[in-house]
Design a protein around this motif. Structure first.
Motif, PDB file in Angstrom:
ATOM      1  N   THR A  42      21.119   2.331  19.422  1.00  0.00           N
ATOM      2  CA  THR A  42      19.844   1.688  19.746  1.00  0.00           C
ATOM      3  C   THR A  42      19.238   2.307  21.005  1.00  0.00           C
ATOM      4  O   THR A  42      18.022   2.542  21.066  1.00  0.00           O
ATOM      5  CB  THR A  42      20.036   0.169  19.901  1.00  0.00           C
ATOM      6  OG1 THR A  42      20.586  -0.323  18.669  1.00  0.00           O
ATOM      7  CG2 THR A  42      18.735  -0.535  20.159  1.00  0.00           C
ATOM      8  N   TYR A  76       8.847   1.991  13.306  1.00  0.00           N
ATOM      9  CA  TYR A  76      10.136   1.561  13.858  1.00  0.00           C
ATOM     10  C   TYR A  76      10.535   0.216  13.274  1.00  0.00           C
ATOM     11  O   TYR A  76       9.751  -0.734  13.258  1.00  0.00           O
ATOM     12  CB  TYR A  76       9.997   1.473  15.379  1.00  0.00           C
ATOM     13  CG  TYR A  76      11.225   1.006  16.124  1.00  0.00           C
ATOM     14  CD1 TYR A  76      12.505   1.441  15.776  1.00  0.00           C
ATOM     15  CD2 TYR A  76      11.104   0.140  17.214  1.00  0.00           C
ATOM     16  CE1 TYR A  76      13.622   1.023  16.490  1.00  0.00           C
ATOM     17  CE2 TYR A  76      12.207  -0.272  17.937  1.00  0.00           C
ATOM     18  CZ  TYR A  76      13.473   0.170  17.572  1.00  0.00           C
ATOM     19  OH  TYR A  76      14.568  -0.251  18.276  1.00  0.00           O
ATOM     20  N   PRO A  78      13.296  -2.337  14.250  1.00  0.00           N
ATOM     21  CA  PRO A  78      14.369  -2.586  15.211  1.00  0.00           C
ATOM     22  C   PRO A  78      15.560  -3.283  14.556  1.00  0.00           C
ATOM     23  O   PRO A  78      15.421  -3.908  13.500  1.00  0.00           O
ATOM     24  CB  PRO A  78      13.728  -3.506  16.245  1.00  0.00           C
ATOM     25  CG  PRO A  78      12.297  -3.603  15.915  1.00  0.00           C
ATOM     26  CD  PRO A  78      12.132  -3.186  14.502  1.00  0.00           C
ATOM     27  N   GLU A  80      17.225  -5.817  15.785  1.00  0.00           N
ATOM     28  CA  GLU A  80      17.013  -7.260  15.877  1.00  0.00           C
ATOM     29  C   GLU A  80      15.725  -7.578  15.146  1.00  0.00           C
ATOM     30  O   GLU A  80      14.652  -7.225  15.584  1.00  0.00           O
ATOM     31  CB  GLU A  80      16.889  -7.684  17.342  1.00  0.00           C
ATOM     32  CG  GLU A  80      18.122  -7.452  18.174  1.00  0.00           C
ATOM     33  CD  GLU A  80      19.230  -8.438  17.850  1.00  0.00           C
ATOM     34  OE1 GLU A  80      18.972  -9.390  17.075  1.00  0.00           O
ATOM     35  OE2 GLU A  80      20.346  -8.251  18.355  1.00  0.00           O
ATOM     36  N   ARG A  81      15.840  -8.257  14.024  1.00  0.00           N
ATOM     37  CA  ARG A  81      14.636  -8.544  13.251  1.00  0.00           C
ATOM     38  C   ARG A  81      13.808  -9.612  13.941  1.00  0.00           C
ATOM     39  O   ARG A  81      14.350 -10.553  14.486  1.00  0.00           O
ATOM     40  CB  ARG A  81      15.013  -9.057  11.863  1.00  0.00           C
ATOM     41  CG  ARG A  81      15.968  -8.178  11.153  1.00  0.00           C
ATOM     42  CD  ARG A  81      15.279  -7.002  10.495  1.00  0.00           C
ATOM     43  NE  ARG A  81      16.268  -6.242   9.750  1.00  0.00           N
ATOM     44  CZ  ARG A  81      16.893  -5.177  10.225  1.00  0.00           C
ATOM     45  NH1 ARG A  81      16.623  -4.742  11.439  1.00  0.00           N
ATOM     46  NH2 ARG A  81      17.793  -4.548   9.496  1.00  0.00           N
ATOM     47  N   GLY A  82      12.501  -9.478  13.866  1.00  0.00           N
ATOM     48  CA  GLY A  82      11.672 -10.510  14.457  1.00  0.00           C
ATOM     49  C   GLY A  82      10.211 -10.314  14.135  1.00  0.00           C
ATOM     50  O   GLY A  82       9.701  -9.201  14.148  1.00  0.00           O
ATOM     51  N   LEU A  83       9.562 -11.405  13.784  1.00  0.00           N
ATOM     52  CA  LEU A  83       8.123 -11.405  13.551  1.00  0.00           C
ATOM     53  C   LEU A  83       7.601 -12.674  14.204  1.00  0.00           C
ATOM     54  O   LEU A  83       8.379 -13.480  14.708  1.00  0.00           O
ATOM     55  CB  LEU A  83       7.841 -11.430  12.047  1.00  0.00           C
ATOM     56  CG  LEU A  83       8.273 -10.184  11.267  1.00  0.00           C
ATOM     57  CD1 LEU A  83       8.346 -10.499   9.791  1.00  0.00           C
ATOM     58  CD2 LEU A  83       7.341  -9.017  11.510  1.00  0.00           C
ATOM     59  N   PHE A  84       6.286 -12.858  14.195  1.00  0.00           N
ATOM     60  CA  PHE A  84       5.742 -14.108  14.720  1.00  0.00           C
ATOM     61  C   PHE A  84       6.017 -15.207  13.704  1.00  0.00           C
ATOM     62  O   PHE A  84       5.446 -15.181  12.611  1.00  0.00           O
ATOM     63  CB  PHE A  84       4.231 -13.999  14.915  1.00  0.00           C
ATOM     64  CG  PHE A  84       3.825 -13.027  15.967  1.00  0.00           C
ATOM     65  CD1 PHE A  84       3.823 -13.393  17.300  1.00  0.00           C
ATOM     66  CD2 PHE A  84       3.436 -11.747  15.634  1.00  0.00           C
ATOM     67  CE1 PHE A  84       3.438 -12.495  18.276  1.00  0.00           C
ATOM     68  CE2 PHE A  84       3.053 -10.842  16.606  1.00  0.00           C
ATOM     69  CZ  PHE A  84       3.064 -11.220  17.930  1.00  0.00           C
ATOM     70  N   PRO A  85       6.861 -16.174  14.032  1.00  0.00           N
ATOM     71  CA  PRO A  85       7.240 -17.168  13.026  1.00  0.00           C
ATOM     72  C   PRO A  85       6.069 -17.999  12.508  1.00  0.00           C
ATOM     73  O   PRO A  85       6.077 -18.450  11.374  1.00  0.00           O
ATOM     74  CB  PRO A  85       8.266 -18.049  13.739  1.00  0.00           C
ATOM     75  CG  PRO A  85       8.297 -17.631  15.153  1.00  0.00           C
ATOM     76  CD  PRO A  85       7.543 -16.372  15.300  1.00  0.00           C
ATOM     77  N   GLN A  92      -0.027 -11.255  10.581  1.00  0.00           N
ATOM     78  CA  GLN A  92       1.047 -10.529  11.215  1.00  0.00           C
ATOM     79  C   GLN A  92       0.909  -9.015  11.052  1.00  0.00           C
ATOM     80  O   GLN A  92       0.916  -8.262  12.021  1.00  0.00           O
ATOM     81  CB  GLN A  92       2.297 -10.960  10.449  1.00  0.00           C
ATOM     82  CG  GLN A  92       3.574 -10.581  10.992  1.00  0.00           C
ATOM     83  CD  GLN A  92       4.213 -11.798  11.593  1.00  0.00           C
ATOM     84  OE1 GLN A  92       4.724 -11.695  12.660  1.00  0.00           O
ATOM     85  NE2 GLN A  92       4.175 -12.937  10.951  1.00  0.00           N
ATOM     86  N   LEU A  96      -0.002  -6.182  13.905  1.00  0.00           N
ATOM     87  CA  LEU A  96       0.981  -5.156  14.262  1.00  0.00           C
ATOM     88  C   LEU A  96       0.493  -3.748  13.885  1.00  0.00           C
ATOM     89  O   LEU A  96       0.763  -2.790  14.592  1.00  0.00           O
ATOM     90  CB  LEU A  96       2.320  -5.446  13.588  1.00  0.00           C
ATOM     91  CG  LEU A  96       3.038  -6.694  14.115  1.00  0.00           C
ATOM     92  CD1 LEU A  96       4.261  -7.014  13.275  1.00  0.00           C
ATOM     93  CD2 LEU A  96       3.439  -6.508  15.572  1.00  0.00           C
ATOM     94  N   GLN A 140       9.079  -7.049   7.502  1.00  0.00           N
ATOM     95  CA  GLN A 140       9.253  -6.234   8.693  1.00  0.00           C
ATOM     96  C   GLN A 140       9.319  -4.741   8.341  1.00  0.00           C
ATOM     97  O   GLN A 140       8.820  -3.903   9.081  1.00  0.00           O
ATOM     98  CB  GLN A 140      10.519  -6.650   9.422  1.00  0.00           C
ATOM     99  CG  GLN A 140      10.599  -5.982  10.770  1.00  0.00           C
ATOM    100  CD  GLN A 140      11.277  -6.835  11.791  1.00  0.00           C
ATOM    101  OE1 GLN A 140      12.113  -7.663  11.458  1.00  0.00           O
ATOM    102  NE2 GLN A 140      10.925  -6.637  13.036  1.00  0.00           N
ATOM    103  N   ALA A 143       5.903  -3.673   7.913  1.00  0.00           N
ATOM    104  CA  ALA A 143       5.260  -3.483   9.223  1.00  0.00           C
ATOM    105  C   ALA A 143       5.600  -2.117   9.812  1.00  0.00           C
ATOM    106  O   ALA A 143       4.803  -1.530  10.533  1.00  0.00           O
ATOM    107  CB  ALA A 143       5.691  -4.592  10.180  1.00  0.00           C
TER     108      ALA A 143
END
Lengths: 300, 417
Positions: A42, A76, A78, A80-85, A92, A96, A140, A143
């Motif tokens: 990473t 990219y 990442p 650690e997955r993450g989006l605006f919940p 979204q 992005l 994701q 995205a």
């Protein structure tokens, strides 16, 4: 030559997170970056993306550094997955991808193509937190690729996916490569790397312990596996010089040996002992090489 | 620049479109409108509007033979009470009052030069007593002057008010009269409170927004596309805009409220009370204070990993704002105190304290310029430092520790080549 990483180093205090990696990735290539957790994957990705400044060395994409001015060339995903919940899939992706310099109409058009491809066109106006983890991961992924990047960095793209979804994503990745995208990805699942990559680098404590073409690596790797079928007890093989590991089975055993010489010794031992139904010398799997080189189990 | 606008519009748009924002702003606006129209509303609920004035039974046992009670009746016809000349004695009056024939009983005894009044009543507040006392006093003065048979000139001699003017020592100085002092006092008080509220609520908003993006892990994706410094500024400005919209709606609500109430409350304030330069200063300090506190809030938000930790992280900032607020409350009564003067140079206190000093006292122009320049420079510096920490902080996860966090964040954002 598109992505050139030259003697890349990153030190936090005294801890060397990445310690002198050099590699070259050709345009349109799918490149695997392997290593146990904490091996420096990473951190390397972050330096490639320009999120972290290297302590030494540099990264160049088509001769230039990746800065925020060129960020639209890069996609990219990442680890650690993450989006605006609380945002919908559409809002979204629009936000992005706008940050990558694409306009709203093209984003929506492209987004619909991807949602159709993943079989979830009805998710367009759904809020992210209502989706399952696997479906969030698809979004994701979209995205990361929606703006058609030249260089795509995928950190553990297939972890946590069921086989059907993993295959779907794998096919998408293959398609992108065929269209000319250069892809760098990391994975703990060796089977994926064997399936997708031609070239790879294996990291341990920030250093490259293995690097090059996958087939060449496997062929030239000293360690071999022997699959034996015989009617008698094979436990005595444990004491033969050069045997690393023996796994007894009902009708034989799988033996891991240091090199071909040890295999020859075993062969002659067996010949003197009795009849052998099967004796097969196999190249090591990437999994074996990983455990041998990267040390410890490849944990998730 | 493009990404700044994308972040700015995204942040502001999300806030402005959120149900919470719309609902809380509407409730606050309604609250303000109702507060301004409180009298009208209360009247509407208390029956026919022209409520009966409470009746006071006057038992006149003075040497004036009932003349006092009669005079009180006519003199106070415009007042808040209806005086009734009661012919019985006090005991009778009291028992009648218990039967709700009237609310209060006033017993007058003695002579004009030694008049005694006893006022009976349940649940009286101090104002009722005061008003009745004034009515009695006025009646006594009228009776006394007519007994002395004074003419109008003689009356004027006694009752005309003194013309009292306050002047500065030098020709160019300023003097605050009691009236203007009170007006400025309340205005400064109100605006100091507004600065405090804005800094605290919007600061918390910024920190929460940053921490939420971090905890949902979308941050890494965002900062791979947009420079964290651009993103931080976009966020601060975006939330600032949402705050500005909120404030404007509330001010409009206040106008609408005063228009509905039919009182010239605002025309009055704008023509007489408010000093326009003060409004400009207030706006300037609100904006600069917002940047000083907002930068720090964004930095603190970037240091935590979870939205739940925001409150803990932002506490030092809230304490600073609270200290500034309480010092200002003290400073309102002693704007020229040395320590107020000294503290007004500290950027975190400047918005409130310098504003207070300008409003309540006389600050030389050069000092305003110096302190404002200091504030602007600090706002820029604080944002540069905050951006450094923010850049490293957004990539950092783990348990929140203020000191370690800042150290680690600076390490992560280190420019090495």
């Amino acid at each position: 030559m598109t992505l050139i990483i030259n003697n890349l180093k990153k030190t936090f205090d005294k801890h060397k997170a990445v310690d002198g990696i050099s590699l070259t990735i050709n345009e349109g290539e799918m490149f695997g970056m392997l290593g146990a957790n904490g091996a420096g994957k990473t951190t390397s990705f972050r330096m490639i993306l320009g999120l972290l400044d290297p302590t030494e060395g540099d990264v160049r994409w088509k001769g230039e550094r990746i800065t925020y001015k060129r960020t639209k060339l890069v996609g990219y995903l990442p680890e650690e997955r993450g989006l605006f919940p609380k945002l919908t899939v559409k809002d979204q992706l629009v936000y992005l991808t706008k940050l990558k310099g694409m306009n709203k109409q093209s984003i929506i058009k492209e987004m619909r193509l991807w949602l159709d491809r993943f079989g979830v066109p009805e998710y367009e106006n759904k809020v992210i937190e209502e989706l399952s983890k696997g479906n969030q991961q698809k979004i994701q992924f979209i995205a990361a690729v929606l703006h058609k990047p030249e260089l795509l960095i995928l950190d553990e793209p297939f972890s946590g996916l069921d086989p059907v979804n993993a295959d779907m994503l794998k096919n998408a990745v293959k398609d992108l490569q065929e269209r000319g995208t250069t892809i760098v990805f990391s994975s703990h699942q060796m089977s994926n790397v064997e399936e997708l990559c031609e070239d790879l680098i294996m990291l341990k404590k920030g250093k490259a312990v293995l690097q090059g073409n996958l087939r060449t690596i496997k062929r030239s790797y000293d360690m071999k596996n022997i699959s034996i079928k015989a009617d008698y007890d094979l436990a005595f093989l444990e004491d033969v010089k050069g045997v690393l590991k023996i796994e007894q089975k009902k009708d034989g055993a799988d033996v891991k040996v240091e090199n071909e010489k040890a295999a020859e010794t075993i062969f002659s031992c067996l010949a003197s002992k009795g009849f052998v139904r099967k004796f097969e010398l196999e190249e090591p799997s990437l999994h074996d090489i990983f455990i041998d080189k990267a040390g410890g189990a490849a944990h998730e | 620049m493009n990404n700044f606008w994308t972040t700015f519009t995204h942040t502001a748009g999300r806030r402005l479109k959120s149900k919470t924002f719309i609902i809380t702003t509407s409730i606050m606006a309604l609250f303000i409108i109702s507060l301004i129209n409180l009298n009208t509303i209360l009247e509407a609920f208390s029956g026919d509007g022209a409520e009966d004035e409470p009746a006071v039974a006057v038992v006149d046992q003075t040497s004036e033979e009932g003349q006092f009670a009669e005079m009180l009746k006519t003199l106070a016809a415009e007042g808040s009470f209806e005086y009734i000349h009661y012919s019985g004695d006090v005991e009778q009056a009291l028992s009648d009052a218990e039967n709700d024939d009237f609310t209060y009983v006033l017993e007058l005894t003695g002579t004009l030069d030694a008049l005694q009044a006893e006022f009976y009543g349940e649940g009286t507040d101090f104002r009722t007593g005061q008003e009745v006392q004034q009515d009695v006093q006025r009646t006594k003065e009228t009776l006394a002057t007519s007994a002395l048979d004074l003419n109008e000139q003689e009356l004027a001699l006694i009752f005309n008010p003194v013309s009292f003017n306050e002047k500065p020592l030098s020709g160019t100085g300023e003097v605050q009269t009691a009236e203007t002092h009170m007006q400025t006092y309340w205005m400064v008080y109100g605006l100091v409170f507004v600065i405090y509220l804005i800094v605290v609520t919007l600061g918390t908003m910024i920190a929460t927004e940053v921490a939420t993006e971090k905890s949902s892990r979308v941050m890494e994706l965002i900062v791979s596309s947009v420079n964290p410094v651009t993103q931080m500024l976009g966020k601060i400005m975006g939330i600032g805009l949402a705050g500005l919209v909120n404030l404007s709606v509330l001010v409009l609500a206040a106008f609408a409220g005063s228009y509905l109430s039919g009182e010239d409350f605002f025309t009055n304030i704008f023509t007489e009370v408010i000093d326009y330069s003060l409004i400009i200063y207030a706006l300037l300090f609100i904006i600069l204070g917002y940047f000083v506190y907002g930068g720090v809030a964004a930095m603190l938000g970037a240091l935590v990993s979870r939205a739940e930790e925001v409150n803990q992280a932002i506490q030092p900032l809230i304490f600073l704002a609270m200290i500034a607020f309480f010092v200002s409350l003290y400073g309102l009564n002693a704007p020229d105190a040395i320590f107020i003067r000294v503290l007004s140079y500290v950027p975190f206190f400047t918005p409130q304290l310098l504003f207070l000093r300008i409003g309540m006292g006389t600050v030389p122009v050069w000092e305003i310029a110096v302190i404002s320049a200091l504030l602007i420079i600090s706002a820029v510096l604080i944002n540069i430092i905050a951006a450094r920490i923010y850049k490293g902080g957004v990539l950092m996860y783990g348990k929140f520790s203020f000191k370690k966090g800042i150290k680690q964040a600076l390490k992560l954002s280190k420019k090495e080549s």
